[in-house]
Design a protein around this motif. Structure first.
Motif, mmCIF file in Angstrom:
data_model
loop_
_atom_site.group_PDB
_atom_site.id
_atom_site.type_symbol
_atom_site.label_atom_id
_atom_site.label_comp_id
_atom_site.label_asym_id
_atom_site.label_seq_id
_atom_site.Cartn_x
_atom_site.Cartn_y
_atom_site.Cartn_z
ATOM 1 N N GLY A 1 -81.067 -51.120 86.838
ATOM 2 C CA GLY A 1 -82.333 -51.466 87.491
ATOM 3 C C GLY A 1 -82.743 -52.904 87.259
ATOM 4 O O GLY A 1 -83.524 -53.443 88.032
ATOM 5 N N GLN A 2 -82.214 -53.527 86.197
ATOM 6 C CA GLN A 2 -82.534 -54.938 85.976
ATOM 7 C C GLN A 2 -81.698 -55.808 86.909
ATOM 8 O O GLN A 2 -80.590 -55.426 87.310
ATOM 9 C CB GLN A 2 -82.241 -55.340 84.526
ATOM 10 N N ILE A 3 -82.225 -56.974 87.259
ATOM 11 C CA ILE A 3 -81.468 -57.940 88.057
ATOM 12 C C ILE A 3 -81.401 -59.243 87.281
ATOM 13 O O ILE A 3 -82.415 -59.732 86.783
ATOM 14 C CB ILE A 3 -82.132 -58.188 89.430
ATOM 15 N N MET A 4 -80.185 -59.798 87.159
ATOM 16 C CA MET A 4 -80.027 -61.123 86.549
ATOM 17 C C MET A 4 -79.705 -62.131 87.630
ATOM 18 O O MET A 4 -78.861 -61.895 88.482
ATOM 19 C CB MET A 4 -78.877 -61.107 85.538
ATOM 20 N N VAL A 5 -80.390 -63.261 87.590
ATOM 21 C CA VAL A 5 -80.136 -64.343 88.528
ATOM 22 C C VAL A 5 -79.590 -65.528 87.750
ATOM 23 O O VAL A 5 -80.252 -66.019 86.824
ATOM 24 C CB VAL A 5 -81.434 -64.747 89.271
ATOM 25 N N PHE A 6 -78.390 -65.977 88.088
ATOM 26 C CA PHE A 6 -77.763 -67.095 87.387
ATOM 27 C C PHE A 6 -77.925 -68.379 88.191
ATOM 28 O O PHE A 6 -77.732 -68.387 89.406
ATOM 29 C CB PHE A 6 -76.258 -66.853 87.198
ATOM 30 N N GLN A 7 -78.241 -69.458 87.500
ATOM 31 C CA GLN A 7 -78.250 -70.784 88.114
ATOM 32 C C GLN A 7 -76.829 -71.340 88.034
ATOM 33 O O GLN A 7 -76.243 -71.404 86.960
ATOM 34 C CB GLN A 7 -79.215 -71.697 87.357
ATOM 35 N N VAL A 8 -76.293 -71.710 89.188
ATOM 36 C CA VAL A 8 -74.884 -72.112 89.241
ATOM 37 C C VAL A 8 -74.753 -73.546 89.740
ATOM 38 O O VAL A 8 -75.188 -73.851 90.847
ATOM 39 C CB VAL A 8 -74.098 -71.191 90.195
ATOM 40 N N PRO A 9 -74.167 -74.446 88.962
ATOM 41 C CA PRO A 9 -73.963 -75.808 89.461
ATOM 42 C C PRO A 9 -72.790 -75.904 90.437
ATOM 43 O O PRO A 9 -72.885 -76.566 91.459
ATOM 44 C CB PRO A 9 -73.693 -76.634 88.201
ATOM 45 N N GLU A 10 -71.674 -75.242 90.145
ATOM 46 C CA GLU A 10 -70.491 -75.304 91.010
ATOM 47 C C GLU A 10 -69.964 -73.889 91.218
ATOM 48 O O GLU A 10 -69.332 -73.318 90.335
ATOM 49 C CB GLU A 10 -69.412 -76.178 90.359
ATOM 50 N N PRO A 11 -70.251 -73.299 92.386
ATOM 51 C CA PRO A 11 -69.863 -71.901 92.597
ATOM 52 C C PRO A 11 -68.365 -71.719 92.837
ATOM 53 O O PRO A 11 -67.855 -70.616 92.687
ATOM 54 C CB PRO A 11 -70.642 -71.516 93.859
ATOM 55 N N GLU A 12 -67.674 -72.797 93.206
ATOM 56 C CA GLU A 12 -66.256 -72.677 93.559
ATOM 57 C C GLU A 12 -65.398 -72.863 92.312
ATOM 58 O O GLU A 12 -65.239 -73.974 91.808
ATOM 59 C CB GLU A 12 -65.894 -73.711 94.630
ATOM 60 N N ALA A 13 -64.798 -71.764 91.829
ATOM 61 C CA ALA A 13 -63.988 -71.836 90.610
ATOM 62 C C ALA A 13 -62.790 -72.754 90.796
ATOM 63 O O ALA A 13 -62.279 -73.330 89.838
ATOM 64 C CB ALA A 13 -63.531 -70.431 90.224
ATOM 65 N N LEU A 14 -62.322 -72.896 92.050
ATOM 66 C CA LEU A 14 -61.123 -73.697 92.306
ATOM 67 C C LEU A 14 -61.442 -75.167 92.581
ATOM 68 O O LEU A 14 -60.528 -75.947 92.859
ATOM 69 C CB LEU A 14 -60.371 -73.124 93.523
ATOM 70 N N ARG A 15 -62.727 -75.557 92.553
ATOM 71 C CA ARG A 15 -63.089 -76.877 93.056
ATOM 72 C C ARG A 15 -62.435 -78.017 92.275
ATOM 73 O O ARG A 15 -62.019 -79.020 92.857
ATOM 74 C CB ARG A 15 -64.622 -77.057 93.049
ATOM 75 N N THR A 16 -62.313 -77.893 90.954
ATOM 76 C CA THR A 16 -61.700 -78.990 90.190
ATOM 77 C C THR A 16 -60.210 -79.089 90.486
ATOM 78 O O THR A 16 -59.576 -80.092 90.173
ATOM 79 C CB THR A 16 -61.892 -78.801 88.680
ATOM 80 N N LEU A 17 -59.625 -78.050 91.074
ATOM 81 C CA LEU A 17 -58.197 -78.056 91.376
ATOM 82 C C LEU A 17 -57.930 -78.402 92.836
ATOM 83 O O LEU A 17 -56.849 -78.857 93.185
ATOM 84 C CB LEU A 17 -57.597 -76.679 91.064
ATOM 85 N N GLU A 18 -58.906 -78.146 93.705
ATOM 86 C CA GLU A 18 -58.748 -78.400 95.144
ATOM 87 C C GLU A 18 -60.105 -78.851 95.684
ATOM 88 O O GLU A 18 -61.046 -78.068 95.719
ATOM 89 C CB GLU A 18 -58.272 -77.120 95.853
ATOM 90 N N ALA A 19 -60.170 -80.113 96.109
ATOM 91 C CA ALA A 19 -61.458 -80.696 96.477
ATOM 92 C C ALA A 19 -61.960 -80.202 97.831
ATOM 93 O O ALA A 19 -63.161 -80.223 98.092
ATOM 94 C CB ALA A 19 -61.345 -82.221 96.489
#
Lengths: 191, 284
Positions: free
Chosen positions: B122-140
């Motif tokens: 019943g609880q909801i957690m909301v995360f603040q995310v700077p970079e949602p793409e896990a692959l971004r540092t590997l593929e721009a």
């Protein structure tokens, strides 16, 4: 003729959305909507609540012929835009007893953008257990579920829909006052 | 309270207009239906800069209601600048009750931690995310990463982890440690320490992730399989400390190292301030 929507659109839509979010997060667990607007002719009260909560000028809805008062009210309250065919629509509204367009013909998204897919608002008579066993994300353990008034061969179509994951459509099953989510991630076994 | 804040501030409930909320809500329903997949959304300008949690704030604003009890944490603490300001923002524009207690909260917005107190259904957690793409540092390229996700082609990330092992002898990634959600989508858990990754697996709470600058949101529904990437001969492991918390004595929580003077003296204390206080009160 215009019909009244929610007494307090902001708070009531929030309540209905939270119920819908919970229903999608824990699929096939019927939940009673916390507030209902006056029913629109030809639709169940819970369906009206969902339309007010989810529909606006940014999306299109397809439905079989609806009573003029219902259409006029939805145009006024939601800036309703109707789609010409179910294949083009973001939301497919199926009042109780109407024929289900083949789920495979509806928008299923693309491999890069599977979210660009249709959501089906499907009215049923009631939720009764013991039709299917379901599992997947949102299920702590497999749950039994059933609904009366489902279109024929719905569960067979659903299995084909799930097999396309992450493509596919999502369904909200709606009774007079209750709601059960059926996201494409849900695995269903008949019997 | 709510009526008062409306007339005083002339903002809609929870700041965002209803059209924006509906857009976010429809995107959230799709995010829940496709666990771990990043849904694009039209990120709005918020009264604080990108990088300060605008994604999380927009998600919270689209789901919060009058009955909610809101907790906001920043690196586990309820009393740091980011947490205090976001909590005060929502108290102002919604009038909802706020709390620092994990157990009492119905909605928890977090920057980079999951509370030590187990979450409940019943609880909801909301995360603040700077970079949602896990692959971004590997593929721009976004076009390319979309294709990699579409084809479930995650070899790049395995190579990256393998290079860690080749170079350091172990997987050196200690936060934002990539996870596979529902055995389909590679996802960023947001920059939580890898210590918190096991809490994502089969969590009874709904987990929502919002990236305001990158205009993406995604979700992990309750009771969903979340696996941290690893190799058979290099299994996933979390941080451990020899010390206990200097304040509450806990051996089980994530510890921050704090330098206490110019001579390099240091102490280790719980990063989760609410948990630390509960432990201290339990002993007193």
């Amino acid at each position: 003729m215009l019909l009244q929507a929610f007494d307090n659109m902001v708070q009531d839509c929030q309540q209905v959305f939270r119920c819908t979010l919970a229903a999608m997060a824990e699929p096939l667990l019927p939940r009673t909507l916390p507030c209902l607007p006056p029913a629109l002719p030809g639709l169940k009260p819970a369906t009206s609540a969902l339309l007010y909560t989810l529909i606006d000028q940014d999306v299109t809805l397809w439905a079989p012929a609806l009573p003029p008062a219902t259409l006029a009210s939805l145009r006024f309250h939601c800036a309703l835009r109707l789609a010409d065919t179910p294949e083009q629509a973001d939301f497919i509204l199926l009042p109780a007893g109407s024929a289900l367009p083949p789920l495979s013909s509806l928008r299923a998204g693309s491999p890069e953008y599977p979210d660009r897919s249709a959501t089906v608002l499907l009215e049923v008579e009631d939720f009764t257990p013991q039709q299917v066993e379901a599992s997947g994300p949102g299920f702590a353990s497999p749950r039994r579920f059933g609904a009366t008034g489902l279109p024929p061969a719905f569960w067979t179509q659903w299995q084909a829909n799930h097999a396309r994951f992450p493509l596919g459509v999502d369904v909200l099953l709606i009774s007079a006052t209750q709601l059960a989510g059926l996201p494409r991630s849900t695995v269903v076994q008949e019997g | 309270m709510t009526e008062a804040c409306h007339s005083q501030w002339q903002y809609n409930f929870a700041f965002l207009d209803e059209n924006t909320k509906r857009m976010l809500r429809r995107a959230l329903l799709k995010a829940v239906a496709i666990p771990g997949y990043q849904v694009p959304f039209g990120s709005r300008e918020m009264p604080l800069p990108y990088g300060w949690g605008t994604g999380g704030i927009q998600l919270t604003a689209s789901i919060i209601g009058q009955d909610d009890v809101l907790k906001v944490i920043d690196q586990g603490a309820d009393d740091t600048t980011n947490a205090v300001n976001i909590r005060r923002f929502f108290a102002r524009v919604t009038g909802v009750a706020t709390t620092s207690s994990t157990a009492a909260a119905s909605l928890i917005q977090s920057r980079h931690r999951i509370p030590e107190t187990p979450l409940r259904s019943g609880q909801i957690m909301v995360f603040q995310v700077p970079e949602p793409e896990a692959l971004r540092t590997l593929e721009a390229s976004e076009v390319e990463t979309r294709k990699l996700h579409a084809h479930q082609e995650y070899g790049l990330m395995h190579v990256k982890l393998y290079e860690d092992i080749a170079r350091f002898g172990h997987i050196a990634t200690s936060y934002d440690y990539p996870v596979m959600v529902n055995q389909r989508y590679l996802s960023s858990p947001s920059p939580i320490p890898k210590f918190d990754n096991p809490k994502l697996h089969m969590s009874p709470a709904l987990l929502l992730f919002g990236a305001g600058r990158e205009k993406r949101l995604y979700a992990i529904p309750p009771h969903t399989r979340v696996e941290s990437l690893a190799f058979d001969d290099h299994p996933f492991s979390v941080q451990r400390w020899e010390q206990a918390c200097a304040l509450c004595g806990s051996h089980d929580s994530y510890l921050d190292e704090i330098i206490t003077d110019d001579a390099g003296a240091r102490m280790f204390v719980c990063s989760d301030t609410d948990y630390c206080q509960q432990q201290q009160e339990g002993k007193a």
